[in-house]
Design an enzyme around this catalytic site. Structure first.
Site, mmCIF file in Angstrom:
data_model
loop_
_atom_site.group_PDB
_atom_site.id
_atom_site.type_symbol
_atom_site.label_atom_id
_atom_site.label_comp_id
_atom_site.label_asym_id
_atom_site.label_seq_id
_atom_site.Cartn_x
_atom_site.Cartn_y
_atom_site.Cartn_z
ATOM 1 N N ASP A 1 5.650 0.453 12.170
ATOM 2 C CA ASP A 1 4.431 -0.212 11.619
ATOM 3 C C ASP A 1 4.181 -1.603 11.997
ATOM 4 O O ASP A 1 3.289 -2.274 11.757
ATOM 5 C CB ASP A 1 4.245 -0.261 9.969
ATOM 6 C CG ASP A 1 3.697 1.181 9.545
ATOM 7 O OD1 ASP A 1 3.521 2.069 10.356
ATOM 8 O OD2 ASP A 1 4.009 1.479 8.374
ATOM 9 N N LYS B 1 0.806 -1.057 0.185
ATOM 10 C CA LYS B 1 0.072 -0.097 0.061
ATOM 11 C C LYS B 1 0.807 1.179 -0.120
ATOM 12 O O LYS B 1 0.675 2.256 -0.933
ATOM 13 C CB LYS B 1 -0.813 0.156 1.290
ATOM 14 C CG LYS B 1 -1.594 1.126 1.676
ATOM 15 C CD LYS B 1 -2.357 1.367 2.803
ATOM 16 C CE LYS B 1 -1.550 1.669 4.243
ATOM 17 N NZ LYS B 1 -1.161 2.971 4.261
ATOM 18 N N ASN B 2 1.838 1.072 0.725
ATOM 19 C CA ASN B 2 2.680 2.600 0.996
ATOM 20 C C ASN B 2 3.680 2.878 -0.091
ATOM 21 O O ASN B 2 4.377 3.745 -0.220
ATOM 22 C CB ASN B 2 3.397 2.405 2.278
ATOM 23 C CG ASN B 2 2.559 2.728 3.360
ATOM 24 O OD1 ASN B 2 1.470 2.955 3.280
ATOM 25 N ND2 ASN B 2 3.105 2.474 4.716
ATOM 26 N N ARG C 1 0.568 14.578 12.787
ATOM 27 C CA ARG C 1 1.291 14.335 11.493
ATOM 28 C C ARG C 1 1.603 15.536 10.702
ATOM 29 O O ARG C 1 1.117 15.664 9.840
ATOM 30 C CB ARG C 1 0.493 13.428 10.755
ATOM 31 C CG ARG C 1 0.057 11.941 11.433
ATOM 32 C CD ARG C 1 0.783 10.930 11.438
ATOM 33 N NE ARG C 1 1.385 10.347 10.175
ATOM 34 C CZ ARG C 1 0.895 9.161 9.723
ATOM 35 N NH1 ARG C 1 -0.014 8.299 10.569
ATOM 36 N NH2 ARG C 1 1.406 8.386 8.792
ATOM 37 N N CYS D 1 -3.749 12.592 14.122
ATOM 38 C CA CYS D 1 -4.545 11.214 13.805
ATOM 39 C C CYS D 1 -4.031 10.331 14.951
ATOM 40 O O CYS D 1 -3.421 10.960 15.962
ATOM 41 C CB CYS D 1 -4.063 10.583 12.600
ATOM 42 S SG CYS D 1 -2.398 9.843 12.598
ATOM 43 N N ARG E 1 -8.307 -0.463 5.503
ATOM 44 C CA ARG E 1 -7.321 0.824 5.106
ATOM 45 C C ARG E 1 -6.264 -0.032 4.358
ATOM 46 O O ARG E 1 -5.658 0.518 3.463
ATOM 47 C CB ARG E 1 -7.102 1.841 6.153
ATOM 48 C CG ARG E 1 -8.149 2.831 6.422
ATOM 49 C CD ARG E 1 -7.498 3.976 7.047
ATOM 50 N NE ARG E 1 -6.225 4.293 6.559
ATOM 51 C CZ ARG E 1 -5.180 4.254 7.570
ATOM 52 N NH1 ARG E 1 -5.076 4.271 8.750
ATOM 53 N NH2 ARG E 1 -4.152 4.717 6.846
ATOM 54 N N ARG F 1 -4.047 10.676 5.299
ATOM 55 C CA ARG F 1 -2.982 11.638 5.463
ATOM 56 C C ARG F 1 -2.013 11.358 4.310
ATOM 57 O O ARG F 1 -1.654 12.598 3.839
ATOM 58 C CB ARG F 1 -2.186 11.338 6.836
ATOM 59 C CG ARG F 1 -1.988 12.187 7.809
ATOM 60 C CD ARG F 1 -2.056 11.852 8.965
ATOM 61 N NE ARG F 1 -3.553 11.470 9.282
ATOM 62 C CZ ARG F 1 -4.088 12.139 9.686
ATOM 63 N NH1 ARG F 1 -4.003 13.493 10.023
ATOM 64 N NH2 ARG F 1 -5.487 11.832 10.114
HETATM 65 C C1 UD1 Z 1 4.897 6.738 6.492
HETATM 66 C C2 UD1 Z 1 3.922 5.621 6.282
HETATM 67 C C3 UD1 Z 1 3.581 4.960 7.696
HETATM 68 C C4 UD1 Z 1 4.575 4.758 8.742
HETATM 69 C C5 UD1 Z 1 5.721 5.903 8.474
HETATM 70 C C6 UD1 Z 1 7.123 5.896 9.563
HETATM 71 C C7 UD1 Z 1 3.090 5.919 4.128
HETATM 72 C C8 UD1 Z 1 1.857 6.393 3.556
HETATM 73 N N1 UD1 Z 1 2.771 5.886 5.374
HETATM 74 O O1 UD1 Z 1 4.118 7.533 7.155
HETATM 75 O O2 UD1 Z 1 2.792 3.869 7.388
HETATM 76 O O3 UD1 Z 1 4.204 4.516 9.847
HETATM 77 O O4 UD1 Z 1 6.148 6.457 7.433
HETATM 78 O O5 UD1 Z 1 7.682 4.731 8.832
HETATM 79 O O6 UD1 Z 1 4.116 5.638 3.559
HETATM 80 N N2 UD1 Z 1 7.258 14.605 10.558
HETATM 81 C C9 UD1 Z 1 7.406 15.926 10.970
HETATM 82 N N3 UD1 Z 1 7.349 16.940 9.754
HETATM 83 C C10 UD1 Z 1 6.899 16.233 8.368
HETATM 84 C C11 UD1 Z 1 6.868 14.930 8.177
HETATM 85 C C12 UD1 Z 1 7.079 14.210 9.434
HETATM 86 O O7 UD1 Z 1 7.728 16.389 11.832
HETATM 87 O O8 UD1 Z 1 6.901 17.146 7.498
HETATM 88 C C13 UD1 Z 1 7.423 13.594 11.384
HETATM 89 C C14 UD1 Z 1 6.381 12.965 11.816
HETATM 90 O O9 UD1 Z 1 5.484 13.507 12.879
HETATM 91 C C15 UD1 Z 1 6.946 11.443 12.364
HETATM 92 C C16 UD1 Z 1 8.044 11.216 11.619
HETATM 93 O O10 UD1 Z 1 8.343 12.612 11.252
HETATM 94 O O11 UD1 Z 1 7.286 11.701 13.768
HETATM 95 C C17 UD1 Z 1 8.081 10.325 10.705
HETATM 96 O O12 UD1 Z 1 6.864 10.514 9.898
HETATM 97 P P1 UD1 Z 1 6.838 10.193 8.479
HETATM 98 O O13 UD1 Z 1 7.814 9.328 7.984
HETATM 99 O O14 UD1 Z 1 6.773 11.199 7.582
HETATM 100 O O15 UD1 Z 1 5.769 9.402 8.123
HETATM 101 P P2 UD1 Z 1 4.455 9.286 7.113
HETATM 102 O O16 UD1 Z 1 5.343 9.458 5.880
HETATM 103 O O17 UD1 Z 1 3.516 9.947 7.343
#
Ligand code: UD1
Length: 434
Positions: free
Chosen positions: A309, A22-23, A125, A120, A401, A96
């Site tokens: 995850d 999915k990701n 996020r 969430c 999901r 998201r």
């Molecule tokens: C992706 C995955 C999710 C997984 C996560 C971490 C997808 C669709 N989802 O989520 O399943 O749990 O990676 O492996 O691929 N952060 C910031 N600022 C930003 C972006 C992120 O502070 O602009 C922080 C987040 O709050 C979190 C950390 O960085 O604490 C990691 O988040 P991120 O890797 O961005 O997660 P997602 O990409 O949303």
């Protein structure tokens, strides 16, 4: 609302197949925005987040053709015209990952209007790193009325250093950079296999990218991209969930159509917990357990570390292991929503800040429990598979999901799990549906 009714106690035996990731599919679908030609993706999982992304792309003017009987998991996306470069709140609030369209929209259309995602269940996020990167590439960004509006005539290459490793942030800015003018160097990038999957598709579309899968990615911007056909890699989190299912039920399970390379840290921890794991070749892993599990600590990290995850599923396993397991969550601030539900089933877990201490082995007894997010749901299913009696899991839409036909796949290897429409208990205690 659908529920799962699960009777615990059966060891899982046989072969179970993993769907596409999915990701990976989510950013690859967003990459179709970058070209007027057809992008065909194979091995797309049939899960709710993918339907949501399909709706999002259609709302922007895409034509999306679903696979046929021969290729049910393929999807062709055509963005001949991009009529509305906007991601509406109604769609973003349910997924998201919708923020993944930000970079490609600005790159293709010179503008994007994307609803800001809220918090969430697993924590805030933010997308500040996506925004900062686009600004460095020359975009002007305004936030108003819950929306973020980004504009740039043509993005320009830049030197981007991520303060924090972000998976979708890396993917979003990679998609922005491929059509930017000049070179972009991205440092402290996410190294997850899903980033590598997206880069492989973009390269097939004509992008010039080096270093995907490492922490530094170099991109030479090109003026246009063309169509491509790409097969999405297997879902490593679904595969990991099945490996835990085999270990926790004292089963003998072959997880097929997976990539063992992507599962190294998860496999190492399952072995440390006392199960036997054999890599059967490039696409299959077998897990066996005699039920004698022992405690193992985990600490979530970015890839190639132990994935956040898989934290909830591993916690279910730890409840059945002899001794004390310390589980530390470093990626998200509030990812212990499953703890209270596991405790209601008889687990002994104490949370202190980012660390949960699990004392096992606990005798789990069936209960009515509530799913709070995607992976928390998976951990409750795993616990219910070993609990005494019949558990009812509410709100399995969280599960839908990201897991394709989860209950059918588990039934195929001997689990007693049923999906029910609106379950109530009959007088003799049997679950029934109306
Ligand atoms: C992706 C995955 C999710 C997984 C996560 C971490 C997808 C669709 N989802 O989520 O399943 O749990 O990676 O492996 O691929 N952060 C910031 N600022 C930003 C972006 C992120 O502070 O602009 C922080 C987040 O709050 C979190 C950390 O960085 O604490 C990691 O988040 P991120 O890797 O961005 O997660 P997602 O990409 O949303």
């Amino acid at each position: 609302m659908d529920k799962f009714v699960i009777r615990g106690g059966n060891p899982l035996v046989g072969t179970i197949r993993v769907s596409g990731a999915k990701n990976s599919a989510l950013p690859c679908m967003a990459a179709a925005i970058l070209t007027e030609e057809d992008v065909t993706l194979e091995n797309i999982p049939q899960v709710r987040d993918i339907d949501t992304e399909r709706r999002l792309l259609v709302s922007m003017g895409a034509e999306v053709k679903l696979g046929d009987r021969l290729l049910p998991h393929s999807t062709t996306i055509s963005f001949r015209t991009l009529t509305l470069p906007e991601a509406k709140y109604e769609i973003v609030k349910t997924m998201r990952a919708s923020s993944l369209v930000l970079g490609p929209l600005v790159a293709r259309a010179g503008m994007a209007r994307v609803a800001m995602p809220g918090g969430c269940a697993i924590g805030g996020r933010p997308i500040d790193l996506h925004i900062r990167g686009l600004e460095k590439m020359g975009a002007t960004i305004v936030q108003e009325h819950g929306y973020l509006e980004a504009r740039a005539t043509r993005l320009k290459g830049a030197h981007l250093v991520f303060d924090k490793i972000t998976v979708t942030g890396t993917e979003d800015l990679l998609m922005a950079a491929v059509l930017a003018h000049g070179e972009t160097v991205m440092q402290n990038c996410a190294r997850e296999p899903e980033v590598t999957d997206l880069a492989a598709l973009l390269i097939l579309m004509g992008a010039k990218i080096e270093g995907a899968g490492t922490s530094t990615i170099h991109v030479q911007g090109v003026t246009s991209l063309h169509g491509a056909r790409y097969r999405i890699n297997p879902d490593r989190i679904e595969a990991g969930t099945f490996l835990v299912a085999g270990a926790i039920t004292a089963g003998d399970l072959t997880v097929a159509d997976c990539n063992p390379e992507h599962l190294r840290t998860v496999i190492a921890k399952i072995e440390e917990a006392g199960a036997t794991v054999d890599i059967l070749g490039p696409y299959a892993v077998r897990v066996r357990s005699d039920g004698n599990l022992k405690a193992a600590d985990i600490s979530t990290e970015e890839y190639p570390g132990f994935p956040t995850d898989m934290q909830a599923q591993f916690m279910a396993l730890a409840t059945q292991a002899e001794g004390v397991s310390k589980i530390t969550e470093n990626i998200f601030e509030n990812r212990f929503m499953h703890v209270q539900e596991l405790v209601r089933m008889g687990a002994n877990i104490k949370v202190d800040g980012r660390t949960a201490t699990v004392r096992g082995a606990a005798r789990l007894s069936a209960a009515a429990v509530m799913c709070s997010d995607l992976r928390a749901s998976a951990s409750l299913v795993l616990a219910a598979l070993v609990a005494e009696g019949e558990s009812i899991l509410d709100r399995v839409y969280h599960m839908d999901r990201g897991y394709e036909r989860f209950e059918e796949k588990l039934q195929g290897v001997g689990a007693q799990i049923q999906r029910m429409g609106n379950v109530f208990k009959t007088r003799n205690g049997e679950a029934a549906a109306d």
